[in-house]
Write an enzyme that holds these catalytic residues in place. Structure first.
Site, PDB file in Angstrom:
ATOM      1  N   ARG A  61      37.365  96.731  24.845  1.00 43.30           N
ATOM      2  CA  ARG A  61      37.450  96.489  23.399  1.00 43.30           C
ATOM      3  C   ARG A  61      37.713  95.012  23.127  1.00 43.30           C
ATOM      4  NH1 ARG A  61      42.111  97.793  19.363  1.00 43.30           N
ATOM      5  NH2 ARG A  61      41.027  97.780  17.371  1.00 43.30           N
ATOM      6  N   HIS A  65      35.372  92.513  20.923  1.00 41.86           N
ATOM      7  CA  HIS A  65      35.878  91.765  19.779  1.00 41.86           C
ATOM      8  C   HIS A  65      35.749  90.257  19.991  1.00 41.86           C
ATOM      9  CE1 HIS A  65      38.407  95.018  17.531  1.00 41.86           C
ATOM     10  NE2 HIS A  65      37.324  95.527  18.092  1.00 41.86           N
ATOM     11  N   GLY A  71      30.951  84.134  19.511  1.00 38.31           N
ATOM     12  CA  GLY A  71      30.402  84.409  20.830  1.00 38.31           C
ATOM     13  C   GLY A  71      31.491  84.689  21.850  1.00 38.31           C
ATOM     14  N   ASP A  73      33.680  83.590  23.990  1.00 40.63           N
ATOM     15  CA  ASP A  73      34.268  82.297  24.357  1.00 40.63           C
ATOM     16  C   ASP A  73      35.783  82.332  24.511  1.00 40.63           C
ATOM     17  OD1 ASP A  73      35.099  82.562  21.737  1.00 40.63           O
ATOM     18  OD2 ASP A  73      34.482  80.545  21.119  1.00 40.63           O
ATOM     19  N   ASN A  92      42.132  93.174  14.985  1.00 43.84           N
ATOM     20  CA  ASN A  92      42.676  92.840  16.300  1.00 43.84           C
ATOM     21  C   ASN A  92      44.161  93.117  16.457  1.00 43.84           C
ATOM     22  OD1 ASN A  92      40.210  91.942  17.312  1.00 43.84           O
ATOM     23  ND2 ASN A  92      40.518  89.856  16.540  1.00 43.84           N
ATOM     24  N   HIS A 190      33.384 104.435  23.136  1.00 37.21           N
ATOM     25  CA  HIS A 190      34.414 105.279  22.523  1.00 37.21           C
ATOM     26  C   HIS A 190      34.636 106.566  23.316  1.00 37.21           C
ATOM     27  CE1 HIS A 190      33.925 103.385  18.226  1.00 37.21           C
ATOM     28  NE2 HIS A 190      34.482 102.575  19.100  1.00 37.21           N
ATOM     29  N   ASP A 251      31.620 109.447  29.961  1.00 34.43           N
ATOM     30  CA  ASP A 251      30.555 110.449  29.966  1.00 34.43           C
ATOM     31  C   ASP A 251      29.861 110.496  28.606  1.00 34.43           C
ATOM     32  OD1 ASP A 251      32.375 111.718  28.298  1.00 34.43           O
ATOM     33  OD2 ASP A 251      33.009 113.181  29.810  1.00 34.43           O
TER      34      ASP A 251
END
Length: 324
Positions: A61, A65, A71, A73, A92, A190, A251
């Protein structure tokens, strides 16, 4: 003749400059500058993730984000004394794993000071943690440089929120040169991890502002969530599995939940509102698991290349939370 040589030298210099500033990611980028870099990251992940397997979902995650703002970075890692950095943005506030990345960085710095970027460490640790917990692997070309800026507003305006409708999702992915197939595949992450009730409680208690449920959410599932998990719209602490029953297994369970109208987020439900994304989910569910895993791997590599800084752009931070 002398003038011609001078002009030619200038052209070569310009080409060299462009090559430096527009260098590309490559596999084993640190083969000469820090040969053990990727092994150091993998060894650290292999040693510690089994004791905290939920961090695998947190790290992927974080990678997601990070890539959606300026980008890939490492700007999501930067601290701000005025609480205006990316990590201070609403999307966040529930990110975890910053200390984990800092510890990996310290070990890598001990091996090769000032060589390996924090951005690459996020990308490698995300991949390695998923593999260690039984998920798929994917190629992680390296050579990313660290950004020097981190802005709360940019994070809020670029990271797809759990409340996003299809139009917003499509636009934010397209802004990063990611298509609808990538949207479906990356949402597949997810299948592992959990969410706080606050990310979807409006769907249960006040969807349109009149105390109603989201009709796109299965009513039986909504009743179960209200009775056993999110007992109040103000619950900000309870966590819920995003893929009930198999949140630790990478899965097709998440997609099956979406088709049953049991995806937790509005952004999950949004995937059913477009014929292209719905059809692709149906294809994934009816196909073999290895097909999803291989396609997911391609989208992860693609996302990891979004707007990267390479060559002489950005910097290699000594500490991931602060610019040099």
């Amino acid at each position: 003749m002398g003038r011609v040589c001078f002009v030619w030298l200038m052209v070569l210099a310009l080409l060299g400059f462009l090559g430096c500033t527009h260098a590309q990611l490559q596999m084993n980028f640190y083969a000469k500058s820090c040969p053990k870099a990727e092994t150091v990251v993998l060894d650290y992940v292999r040693k510690h993730i089994p004791n905290a397997p939920s961090l695998a979902a947190a790290l992927i995650r974080m990678h997601f984000h990070d890539c959606f703002v300026r980008g890939c970075d490492g700007s999501v890692l930067l601290n701000s004394t005025t609480a205006t950095a990316e990590k201070d943005a609403p999307p966040n506030l529930t990110l975890r794993g910053f200390d984990f990345i800092d510890r990996i960085k310290a070990v890598v710095e001990a091996e090769c000071p000032g060589v390996v970027s924090c951005a690459d460490i996020i990308a490698l640790a995300a991949r390695d943690s998923i593999v260690i917990t039984g998920g798929p692997s994917w190629r992680v070309p390296t050579g990313r440089r660290d950004g020097r800026f981190s802005n709360l507003t940019e994070a809020t305006n670029n990271i797809p929120a759990p409340t996003s409708n299809f139009t917003t999702l499509q636009a934010r992915f397209a802004n990063k040169s990611l298509d609808l197939k990538d949207l479906v595949l990356l949402s597949g992450a997810h299948t592992i991890g959990v969410s706080h009730c606050s990310s979807f409680s409006t769907r249960l208690y006040n969807f349109t502002g009149v105390g109603d449920e989201d009709p796109a959410l299965d009513s039986e599932y909504a009743a179960n969530l209200k009775a056993n998990k999110c007992k109040s719209i103000n619950d900000n602490t309870t966590i819920v599995e995003m893929d009930p029953g198999s949140r630790k297994t990478f899965d097709l369970g998440y997609y099956k939940q979406v088709l049953k109208r049991r995806g937790l987020f509005q952004s999950d439900a949004a995937l059913r509102t477009n014929p292209t994304t719905l059809s692709y989910i149906q294809q994934l569910v009816s196909g073999p698991l290895p097909n999803f895993l291989s396609e997911f791997a391609l989208s992860m590599e693609k996302m990891g290349r979004v707007d990267v800084k390479t060559g002489s752009a950005g910097e290699i931070r000594k500490h991931c939370a602060v610019v040099n």
